[in-house]
Design a protein around this motif. Structure first.
Motif, mmCIF file in Angstrom:
data_model
loop_
_atom_site.group_PDB
_atom_site.id
_atom_site.type_symbol
_atom_site.label_atom_id
_atom_site.label_comp_id
_atom_site.label_asym_id
_atom_site.label_seq_id
_atom_site.Cartn_x
_atom_site.Cartn_y
_atom_site.Cartn_z
ATOM 1 N N PRO A 47 39.609 39.097 42.564
ATOM 2 C CA PRO A 47 38.235 38.977 42.067
ATOM 3 C C PRO A 47 37.711 40.178 41.282
ATOM 4 O O PRO A 47 37.125 40.008 40.216
ATOM 5 C CB PRO A 47 37.402 38.766 43.336
ATOM 6 N N PHE A 48 37.903 41.401 41.795
ATOM 7 C CA PHE A 48 37.343 42.554 41.079
ATOM 8 C C PHE A 48 38.059 42.792 39.750
ATOM 9 O O PHE A 48 37.452 43.262 38.787
ATOM 10 C CB PHE A 48 37.369 43.815 41.944
ATOM 11 N N THR A 49 39.321 42.435 39.664
ATOM 12 C CA THR A 49 40.037 42.549 38.392
ATOM 13 C C THR A 49 39.519 41.513 37.405
ATOM 14 O O THR A 49 39.312 41.818 36.223
ATOM 15 C CB THR A 49 41.556 42.385 38.612
ATOM 16 N N VAL A 50 39.282 40.305 37.897
ATOM 17 C CA VAL A 50 38.685 39.252 37.052
ATOM 18 C C VAL A 50 37.347 39.739 36.512
ATOM 19 O O VAL A 50 37.055 39.631 35.317
ATOM 20 C CB VAL A 50 38.503 37.943 37.860
ATOM 21 N N MET A 51 36.530 40.305 37.392
ATOM 22 C CA MET A 51 35.218 40.807 36.983
ATOM 23 C C MET A 51 35.352 41.943 35.968
ATOM 24 O O MET A 51 34.636 41.977 34.962
ATOM 25 C CB MET A 51 34.442 41.289 38.209
ATOM 26 N N SER A 52 36.254 42.874 36.233
ATOM 27 C CA SER A 52 36.422 44.039 35.347
ATOM 28 C C SER A 52 36.822 43.628 33.942
ATOM 29 O O SER A 52 36.250 44.104 32.961
ATOM 30 C CB SER A 52 37.471 44.995 35.918
ATOM 31 N N ILE A 53 37.792 42.746 33.856
ATOM 32 C CA ILE A 53 38.272 42.334 32.533
ATOM 33 C C ILE A 53 37.184 41.556 31.785
ATOM 34 O O ILE A 53 36.888 41.855 30.620
ATOM 35 C CB ILE A 53 39.568 41.502 32.654
ATOM 36 N N SER A 54 36.573 40.586 32.457
ATOM 37 C CA SER A 54 35.566 39.776 31.770
ATOM 38 C C SER A 54 34.340 40.607 31.395
ATOM 39 O O SER A 54 33.767 40.433 30.318
ATOM 40 C CB SER A 54 35.177 38.555 32.605
ATOM 41 N N PHE A 101 31.012 43.772 27.569
ATOM 42 C CA PHE A 101 30.524 45.067 27.094
ATOM 43 C C PHE A 101 30.915 45.311 25.641
ATOM 44 O O PHE A 101 30.085 45.670 24.808
ATOM 45 C CB PHE A 101 31.051 46.204 27.976
ATOM 46 N N ALA A 102 32.191 45.120 25.339
ATOM 47 C CA ALA A 102 32.684 45.410 23.985
ATOM 48 C C ALA A 102 31.994 44.528 22.947
ATOM 49 O O ALA A 102 31.540 45.023 21.905
ATOM 50 C CB ALA A 102 34.205 45.231 23.926
#
Length: 143
Positions: free
Chosen positions: A33-40, A45-46
């Motif tokens: 979950p936290f990786t999913v959140m970080s990438i998305s 952000f970008a």
């Protein structure tokens, strides 16, 4: 015409958000979950940063507005992090259609929060809607 434009914009926005749920659930099958959140969120952000530069001429912040707005946005980010993580965790417990039924509470809860935060008025229709949605939600998720 303005109302029609608003309806079209909100409908497309709703469809975009509805598309996110199955995409997130599918991604979460292979990625924590936290990786999913970080990438998305990094992509968000970008793209937001680029859009700010292109469409708004960069970050147009004044010192007066900055402190309170930044603190509110930090709070929004923290709440979003918790809500996003809990939503992803919820994929383990419900089929997607049942989990998204809980989003029907969003307008009512937003109305209640707006009352306390913004001083917006609450109406009887809001509470009638809450009762109807609560009954429907209970029926939908009842085993």
């Amino acid at each position: 015409m303005n109302q029609l434009t608003g309806i079209i914009i909100v409908t497309i926005s709703t469809a975009c958000y509805a598309l996110l749920y199955p995409l997130l659930k599918k991604a979460n099958q292979q990625i924590p979950p936290f990786t999913v959140m970080s990438i998305s969120m990094f992509v968000l952000f970008a793209l937001s940063f680029l859009a700010s530069i292109i469409f708004e001429g960069g970050f147009n912040l004044r010192d007066q507005d900055l402190k309170e707005s930044i603190l509110l946005l930090i709070l929004v980010g923290a709440i979003n992090c918790v809500g996003f993580w809990l939503g992803i965790q919820g994929y383990k417990y419900f089929p997607l259609w049942q989990q998204t039924m809980f989003t029907l509470l969003t307008p009512v809860l937003a109305g209640i929060f707006a009352y306390f935060i913004l001083g917006e008025k609450l109406t009887v229709n809001l509470f009638i809607g809450l009762a109807v949605m609560s009954i429907g939600l209970f029926i939908a998720v009842k085993p």
